[in-house]
Design a protein around this motif. Sequence first.
Motif, mmCIF file in Angstrom:
data_model
loop_
_atom_site.group_PDB
_atom_site.id
_atom_site.type_symbol
_atom_site.label_atom_id
_atom_site.label_comp_id
_atom_site.label_asym_id
_atom_site.label_seq_id
_atom_site.Cartn_x
_atom_site.Cartn_y
_atom_site.Cartn_z
ATOM 1 N N ILE A 14 -8.030 85.647 63.527
ATOM 2 C CA ILE A 14 -7.081 85.272 62.482
ATOM 3 C C ILE A 14 -6.791 86.521 61.668
ATOM 4 O O ILE A 14 -7.710 87.204 61.223
ATOM 5 C CB ILE A 14 -7.678 84.187 61.559
ATOM 6 C CG1 ILE A 14 -8.058 82.944 62.377
ATOM 7 C CG2 ILE A 14 -6.706 83.831 60.446
ATOM 8 C CD1 ILE A 14 -6.883 82.263 63.031
ATOM 9 N N PRO A 15 -5.532 86.882 61.454
ATOM 10 C CA PRO A 15 -5.228 88.102 60.701
ATOM 11 C C PRO A 15 -5.696 87.992 59.265
ATOM 12 O O PRO A 15 -5.722 86.906 58.679
ATOM 13 C CB PRO A 15 -3.703 88.195 60.778
ATOM 14 C CG PRO A 15 -3.249 86.792 61.033
ATOM 15 C CD PRO A 15 -4.327 86.157 61.864
ATOM 16 N N GLU A 16 -6.105 89.132 58.696
ATOM 17 C CA GLU A 16 -6.430 89.178 57.285
ATOM 18 C C GLU A 16 -5.155 88.915 56.479
ATOM 19 O O GLU A 16 -4.052 89.122 56.974
ATOM 20 C CB GLU A 16 -6.994 90.564 56.914
ATOM 21 C CG GLU A 16 -8.323 90.885 57.585
ATOM 22 C CD GLU A 16 -9.479 90.081 57.025
ATOM 23 O OE1 GLU A 16 -9.314 89.444 55.953
ATOM 24 O OE2 GLU A 16 -10.548 90.061 57.655
ATOM 25 N N LYS A 20 -14.221 87.032 55.222
ATOM 26 C CA LYS A 20 -13.341 86.838 56.374
ATOM 27 C C LYS A 20 -12.705 85.462 56.352
ATOM 28 O O LYS A 20 -13.406 84.448 56.246
ATOM 29 C CB LYS A 20 -14.142 87.017 57.674
ATOM 30 C CG LYS A 20 -13.390 86.673 58.951
ATOM 31 C CD LYS A 20 -12.298 87.656 59.249
ATOM 32 C CE LYS A 20 -11.592 87.339 60.561
ATOM 33 N NZ LYS A 20 -10.446 88.236 60.802
ATOM 34 N N ARG A 21 -11.392 85.426 56.427
ATOM 35 C CA ARG A 21 -10.701 84.157 56.592
ATOM 36 C C ARG A 21 -10.828 83.741 58.051
ATOM 37 O O ARG A 21 -10.343 84.418 58.948
ATOM 38 C CB ARG A 21 -9.231 84.307 56.197
ATOM 39 C CG ARG A 21 -8.441 83.030 56.374
ATOM 40 C CD ARG A 21 -6.979 83.223 56.021
ATOM 41 N NE ARG A 21 -6.201 82.055 56.440
ATOM 42 C CZ ARG A 21 -4.883 81.985 56.419
ATOM 43 N NH1 ARG A 21 -4.168 83.017 56.004
ATOM 44 N NH2 ARG A 21 -4.257 80.900 56.815
ATOM 45 N N MET A 22 -11.494 82.624 58.289
ATOM 46 C CA MET A 22 -11.703 82.154 59.658
ATOM 47 C C MET A 22 -10.502 81.314 60.097
ATOM 48 O O MET A 22 -9.796 81.657 61.019
ATOM 49 C CB MET A 22 -12.987 81.327 59.742
ATOM 50 C CG MET A 22 -14.191 82.025 59.112
ATOM 51 S SD MET A 22 -14.821 83.346 60.126
ATOM 52 C CE MET A 22 -15.932 82.435 61.160
ATOM 53 N N GLY A 23 -10.272 80.188 59.393
ATOM 54 C CA GLY A 23 -9.078 79.377 59.584
ATOM 55 C C GLY A 23 -8.901 78.845 60.989
ATOM 56 O O GLY A 23 -9.610 79.207 61.920
ATOM 57 N N GLY A 24 -7.967 77.931 61.143
ATOM 58 C CA GLY A 24 -7.605 77.450 62.465
ATOM 59 C C GLY A 24 -8.509 76.342 62.982
ATOM 60 O O GLY A 24 -9.530 75.998 62.402
ATOM 61 N N ALA A 25 -8.130 75.828 64.150
ATOM 62 C CA ALA A 25 -8.840 74.686 64.723
ATOM 63 C C ALA A 25 -10.251 75.044 65.164
ATOM 64 O O ALA A 25 -11.109 74.177 65.273
ATOM 65 C CB ALA A 25 -8.048 74.132 65.914
ATOM 66 N N GLY A 26 -10.520 76.324 65.437
ATOM 67 C CA GLY A 26 -11.837 76.712 65.926
ATOM 68 C C GLY A 26 -12.757 77.254 64.865
ATOM 69 O O GLY A 26 -13.714 77.965 65.175
ATOM 70 N N ASP A 27 -12.517 76.914 63.597
ATOM 71 C CA ASP A 27 -13.320 77.528 62.543
ATOM 72 C C ASP A 27 -14.706 76.920 62.414
ATOM 73 O O ASP A 27 -15.566 77.455 61.715
ATOM 74 C CB ASP A 27 -12.593 77.476 61.196
ATOM 75 C CG ASP A 27 -12.321 76.061 60.698
ATOM 76 O OD1 ASP A 27 -12.976 75.123 61.182
ATOM 77 O OD2 ASP A 27 -11.440 75.906 59.818
ATOM 78 N N ARG A 28 -14.960 75.774 63.097
ATOM 79 C CA ARG A 28 -16.272 75.126 63.083
ATOM 80 C C ARG A 28 -16.747 74.829 61.665
ATOM 81 O O ARG A 28 -17.911 75.003 61.326
ATOM 82 C CB ARG A 28 -17.312 75.988 63.813
ATOM 83 C CG ARG A 28 -16.999 76.265 65.270
ATOM 84 C CD ARG A 28 -17.194 75.003 66.122
ATOM 85 N NE ARG A 28 -17.147 75.311 67.539
ATOM 86 C CZ ARG A 28 -16.062 75.218 68.294
ATOM 87 N NH1 ARG A 28 -14.934 74.820 67.764
ATOM 88 N NH2 ARG A 28 -16.111 75.500 69.577
ATOM 89 N N GLY A 29 -15.822 74.410 60.813
ATOM 90 C CA GLY A 29 -16.218 73.997 59.472
ATOM 91 C C GLY A 29 -16.307 75.105 58.452
ATOM 92 O O GLY A 29 -16.903 74.911 57.392
ATOM 93 N N ALA A 30 -15.722 76.268 58.739
ATOM 94 C CA ALA A 30 -15.770 77.381 57.789
ATOM 95 C C ALA A 30 -14.380 78.013 57.707
ATOM 96 O O ALA A 30 -13.951 78.688 58.632
ATOM 97 C CB ALA A 30 -16.797 78.430 58.223
ATOM 98 N N ASP A 31 -13.687 77.788 56.599
ATOM 99 C CA ASP A 31 -12.376 78.413 56.425
ATOM 100 C C ASP A 31 -12.508 79.866 56.013
ATOM 101 O O ASP A 31 -11.765 80.729 56.470
ATOM 102 C CB ASP A 31 -11.568 77.655 55.364
ATOM 103 C CG ASP A 31 -11.088 76.305 55.861
ATOM 104 O OD1 ASP A 31 -10.832 76.188 57.071
ATOM 105 O OD2 ASP A 31 -10.981 75.370 55.051
ATOM 106 N N VAL A 32 -13.451 80.159 55.119
ATOM 107 C CA VAL A 32 -13.688 81.527 54.646
ATOM 108 C C VAL A 32 -15.186 81.782 54.708
ATOM 109 O O VAL A 32 -15.984 81.019 54.158
ATOM 110 C CB VAL A 32 -13.182 81.730 53.205
ATOM 111 C CG1 VAL A 32 -13.528 83.129 52.704
ATOM 112 C CG2 VAL A 32 -11.671 81.503 53.136
ATOM 113 N N ALA A 33 -15.574 82.849 55.405
ATOM 114 C CA ALA A 33 -16.978 83.230 55.519
ATOM 115 C C ALA A 33 -17.222 84.488 54.693
ATOM 116 O O ALA A 33 -16.493 85.470 54.830
ATOM 117 C CB ALA A 33 -17.347 83.483 56.978
ATOM 118 N N ALA A 34 -18.226 84.440 53.831
ATOM 119 C CA ALA A 34 -18.611 85.594 53.011
ATOM 120 C C ALA A 34 -20.030 85.970 53.403
ATOM 121 O O ALA A 34 -20.972 85.206 53.156
ATOM 122 C CB ALA A 34 -18.527 85.248 51.526
#
Length: 381
Positions: free
Chosen positions: A19-21, A78-92
Amino acid sequence: MAGALEPGRDGARPVFENIPEPESPAVVVTAPSMQGAPIPTPQQYLAYIFNADDWENFTVEWVRALGSHEGRPYLRVKRMGGAGDRGADVAAVLTPQGTGGEWHCYQCKHYSKPFTQADAWPEMVKIFTAKILGEYELPTRYVFVAPRIGQTLDRLLIHPEKLKREFFESWDKDGSKLGADLDSAVRDAVGALARRTDFSMFQAPDMDNILELHATTPHHLRRFPQPLKPRPAADPAPSEQAPSEAVYVRKLLNVYNEKHGLGLETLQQARAHEKVKPHLARQREAFFHAEALRLFARDSVPDATYEAIEEDLYEAVIEIEDDDHDDGYDRLKAVLTAAAAHKPNSYNILAPVVKVIDLKGMCHHLANNDRLTWCKEEPSP
């Protein structure tokens, strides 16, 4: 997730989707809403104007500021986002191991209605499932970020044991849809993990607190167009030459030496010489006024906003600098005269606070960066 998924062969590991920054901030402009109509509040922007992408990018900006504010900056947000994020939109992440080590999860929920426990339970199941399947380590902090949190969920989040109890009431009831799409063995493992987990990891910060911290970032005015805060006065030029002055001061000394036949080598020699002392003092004052503007802009708006002001000035004076002149002094004088007459583009939010002295000082900043030069080999008459 349909059925069981194979856990990662190496155990829990970072998963950063492609996913782009968030894009680099654009120039902050004076928004149409600032031309007389009421200005929406940040809360109104968040609830009614932002879309899902805006919301996740806003969260990334806030989370980066949060890490520094709490005294333990994140190594990466990191913005994870999308259908494959496994429950994490943003990971710090807090360690080089990424989501395979200690990390915080920020789950972005931009709903038109309040975010409730019925919305929260499936998200919590996802993060427990990701741990069981070896996608991530369980985060030490899991934060719901939503414009509005329902009152019941808000009360539960400040009472972790009660939150856990109500989660399992939903998990254990007959016909529960929570984890119903999981393989039975995976669902049992997810339930066991949740039972031994401290639910104080689940949080939902107050939106006013989020906005207060976001307001300390250069992104705030781009997200929520508001009048600039007052610009502080510029500090006077120091008596000793600052390291940042080396190039433009040398170019000024060359001007004085060429015009007056002097042999000035240092700032202090020029400051003691009556012929050039007043002129030098004005140039240094202008340089530090422009520096004060740059620092004010750095702390108020994205970098591109100030850079647009400086680039516009450069385009206004470069042809004059490149023209033929009798000597370096005449070239400098012509450029400064043009700079003083220049009007920054009115669309730029910084334009109203840019003074004539700032524009002159920016010419010396451009000289410092070797984009402008005063003494050149002039053509013969």
